[in-house]
Scaffold this active site. Structure first.
Site, PDB file in Angstrom:
ATOM      1  N   TYR A 180      -5.666  18.959   6.565  1.00 39.80           N
ATOM      2  CA  TYR A 180      -6.615  19.632   5.673  1.00 39.80           C
ATOM      3  C   TYR A 180      -6.343  19.224   4.237  1.00 39.80           C
ATOM      4  O   TYR A 180      -5.256  19.463   3.715  1.00 39.80           O
ATOM      5  CB  TYR A 180      -6.477  21.143   5.836  1.00 39.80           C
ATOM      6  CG  TYR A 180      -7.391  21.967   4.952  1.00 39.80           C
ATOM      7  CD1 TYR A 180      -8.770  21.771   4.969  1.00 39.80           C
ATOM      8  CD2 TYR A 180      -6.887  22.951   4.116  1.00 39.80           C
ATOM      9  CE1 TYR A 180      -9.613  22.527   4.167  1.00 39.80           C
ATOM     10  CE2 TYR A 180      -7.719  23.722   3.317  1.00 39.80           C
ATOM     11  CZ  TYR A 180      -9.088  23.496   3.348  1.00 39.80           C
ATOM     12  OH  TYR A 180      -9.910  24.259   2.557  1.00 39.80           O
TER      13      TYR A 180
ATOM     14  N   TYR B  55     -17.320  19.291   7.408  1.00 35.80           N
ATOM     15  CA  TYR B  55     -16.209  20.128   6.922  1.00 35.80           C
ATOM     16  C   TYR B  55     -15.935  21.268   7.905  1.00 35.80           C
ATOM     17  O   TYR B  55     -16.787  22.129   8.144  1.00 35.80           O
ATOM     18  CB  TYR B  55     -16.577  20.688   5.561  1.00 35.80           C
ATOM     19  CG  TYR B  55     -15.429  21.181   4.722  1.00 35.80           C
ATOM     20  CD1 TYR B  55     -14.987  20.443   3.625  1.00 35.80           C
ATOM     21  CD2 TYR B  55     -14.800  22.393   4.983  1.00 35.80           C
ATOM     22  CE1 TYR B  55     -13.952  20.906   2.814  1.00 35.80           C
ATOM     23  CE2 TYR B  55     -13.762  22.859   4.187  1.00 35.80           C
ATOM     24  CZ  TYR B  55     -13.349  22.111   3.105  1.00 35.80           C
ATOM     25  OH  TYR B  55     -12.327  22.567   2.312  1.00 35.80           O
TER      26      TYR B  55
END
Ligand SMILES: [Zn+2]
Ligand SMILES: [Zn+2]
Lengths: 147, 388
Positions: free
Chosen positions: B342, B291
């Site tokens: 994202y 991430y």
């Protein structure tokens, strides 16, 4: 290309509206009197988490507000250079900082370093409290580089 | 009882990757349903087979999804608390429900849709004033990047980590995005360009920040037994974990993490449990989808997950170890949050599934085990190991 030495400003007051509860009100009340205080557990003597209703060591709710020296060290910081929102336009650069407070048992305060030449900022630098009295009666603890 | 290898991801579906705010006038419910329908079709199942939902970061309104899709009965609906840190924890939640016999076919779905005209990056400027938020809102911490910049600064101070390492995370992700059709940015990023970019919150420049966009992605899970009869090659859930240590706790919301945790991704304990449950070591991981809301947090998570020692993340990255070509552990093979898109963790999950199916655009040769992580933030944070 040499950049002129910039001095850190302060974030806009408009971003912050104070809300308190019984576990933070004494901190803000002391700030109005330009006193930096920290919550201490009167049962076991440990420095408390600011804002917590219990001591996480012994679960006591008994609390005392211990005066601090107002000195600390710069644990980390960032230089906000880009205004993400319109309110920040006249305020950059400003320096959000994490300050480890002398006498607070390793606890830290999220605050700002104001009036500092940006190239003088260092992790570990000595800082001391500087009070910002706002028009609405709220006083915010900020920090300046110590001599 | 372990969940290891008893369930599999059998379907993946996504909406197009829209620029920030450009998915309107679709609603989040509509986008979520599009992703679910696509995922179910990918699996060769019917939406009526779904009888459980697992969410994170606010999740969805379960009855709204049921009504929209005509799902007759739901037997499980739960959410991993907190935010994007729990993204792959939701997959663990789904797997555990199936293993416990509480549902047969589970969906994990997430939709990211920006309000028109507001930037996600200024999210803290519109929070309700509360006593605990007073300390950071009074300090002008307006966006998540302002907080993570302070963790990055401390890592640099403690370990001598250089901005060149953060640049390498951005550049290597960009190289991977160049071949990915969905990617928002597909031109090479050079070190020179990186260093010329404006500083947003020193030491983070524009290229250290993730993108903002509108996306919904869903995955479908079922039992390993049932997965064998479906359309796609099953991608087995080897281990999943969400949680973390009190020392990390609220993390950026308190900034009181002890020294060993402050300059970290907060994932060290999650990583330990994950490897133990799967019976593997970091050396067994073939590809890692880490991430990357902010590039320094990739460096710190590589340390948390044991790909290098604490403090050595910068040098490890700078030596080329995370590159798709020639790296010891290819990272964010889809381009990640910094270059592809994202979706609060779901693009990483999607890419890991594609890697394990052997269909990824930047396929890692012979990859058998993939790691996916949820974003460092307030607990719980999460990790997931998938195997082919
Ligand atoms: Zn106590
Ligand atoms: Zn009809």
């Amino acid at each position: 290309m040499t950049e002129p030495v910039l001095v850190s400003k302060a974030p806009p007051d408009s971003l912050f509206e104070l809300a308190t509860d019984q576990w933070t009100e004494p901190y803000w009340q002391a700030a109005r009197e330009h006193r930096l205080v920290w919550p201490t557990c009167t049962a076991c003597g440990a420095a408390r988490e600011l804002g917590a209703p219990f001591c996480h060591h012994c679960l006591s709710q008994d609390i005392a507000w211990k005066p601090l020296s107002g000195r600390g060290t710069l644990y980390s910081y960032t230089v906000v250079r880009f205004p993400l929102i319109e309110a920040m336009n006249d305020c950059v650069p400003y320096v959000p900082a994490v300050v480890e407070l002398e006498g607070a048992g390793g606890h830290r305060l999220i605050s700002n370093v104001v009036g500092a030449p940006l190239d003088a900022l260092r992790v570990g630098a000595a800082v001391e409290v500087s009070w910002h009295d706002r028009a609405d009666g709220v006083t915010v603890a900020r920090f300046v580089l110590a001599e | 009882m372990s969940i290891s290898n008893k369930t599999a991801i059998v379907g993946v579906g996504a909406t197009p990757y829209y620029r920030r705010g450009e998915s309107h006038p679709q609603t989040m419910n509509e986008m979520g349903c599009k992703a679910i329908i696509a995922a179910v079709q990918d699996a060769g199942l019917n939406v009526r087979d779904i009888n459980g939902f697992a969410y994170y970061s606010g999740g969805f309104d379960t009855p709204a999804l049921m009504e929209t899709l005509g799902i007759p009965e739901v037997r499980y609906s739960a959410m991993v608390t907190s935010g994007g840190g729990g993204s792959v924890g939701a997959v663990g939640l789904a797997a555990s429900a199936i293993v416990a016999g509480m549902a047969d076919t589970m969906v994990v779905v997430f939709c990211m849709q920006q309000p028109a005209g507001k930037r996600y990056g200024s999210i803290m400027s519109r929070v309700e004033p509360t006593p605990d938020k007073a300390f950071y809102t009074s300090s002008g911490l307006v966006g998540p990047g302002h907080f993570f910049a302070m963790l990055a600064r401390r890592h640099m101070h403690l370990y001598g980590t250089r901005r060149e390492a953060f640049a390498e995370v951005a550049m290597s992700g960009r190289l991977n995005a160049m071949t990915r059709p969905e990617a928002r940015f597909r031109t090479e990023l050079t070190l020179e360009e990186y260093f010329k970019a404006p500083m947003i919150a020193d030491p983070l420049c524009r290229y250290d920040f993730c993108l903002e966009n509108d996306i919904a992605i869903a995955v479908v899970l079922t039992s390993a037994e049932r997965a064998r009869d479906l359309r796609q090659k099953p991608v087995y859930v080897m281990a999943a974990e969400h949680g973390g240590r009190r020392e990390w706790g609220r993390a950026i919301a308190s900034m009181n993490m002890p020294e060993a945790y402050f300059a970290s991704g907060g994932h060290a304990s999650v990583a330990q449990h994950l490897y133990r449950d799967a019976g593997i070591t970091p050396a067994d991981v073939d590809v890692a989808e880490i991430y990357d809301h902010f590039s320094p947090m990739v460096v710190m998570q590589l340390e948390d997950y044991g790909f290098c020692e604490r403090g050595e993340g910068g040098a490890f990255v700078e030596a080329g170890n995370i590159r798709y070509r020639g790296g010891s552990i290819p990272v964010n093979t889809h381009g990640g949050n910094l270059s592809e898109a994202y979706a609060v963790g779901m693009t990483h999950l999607r890419e890991a599934v594609e890697q394990m199916r052997g269909t990824a655009v930047n396929q890692v040769d012979g990859a058998e085990i993939a790691l996916v992580t949820g974003g460092p933030a307030s607990l719980p944070v999460s990790g997931l190991l998938l195997r082919r």
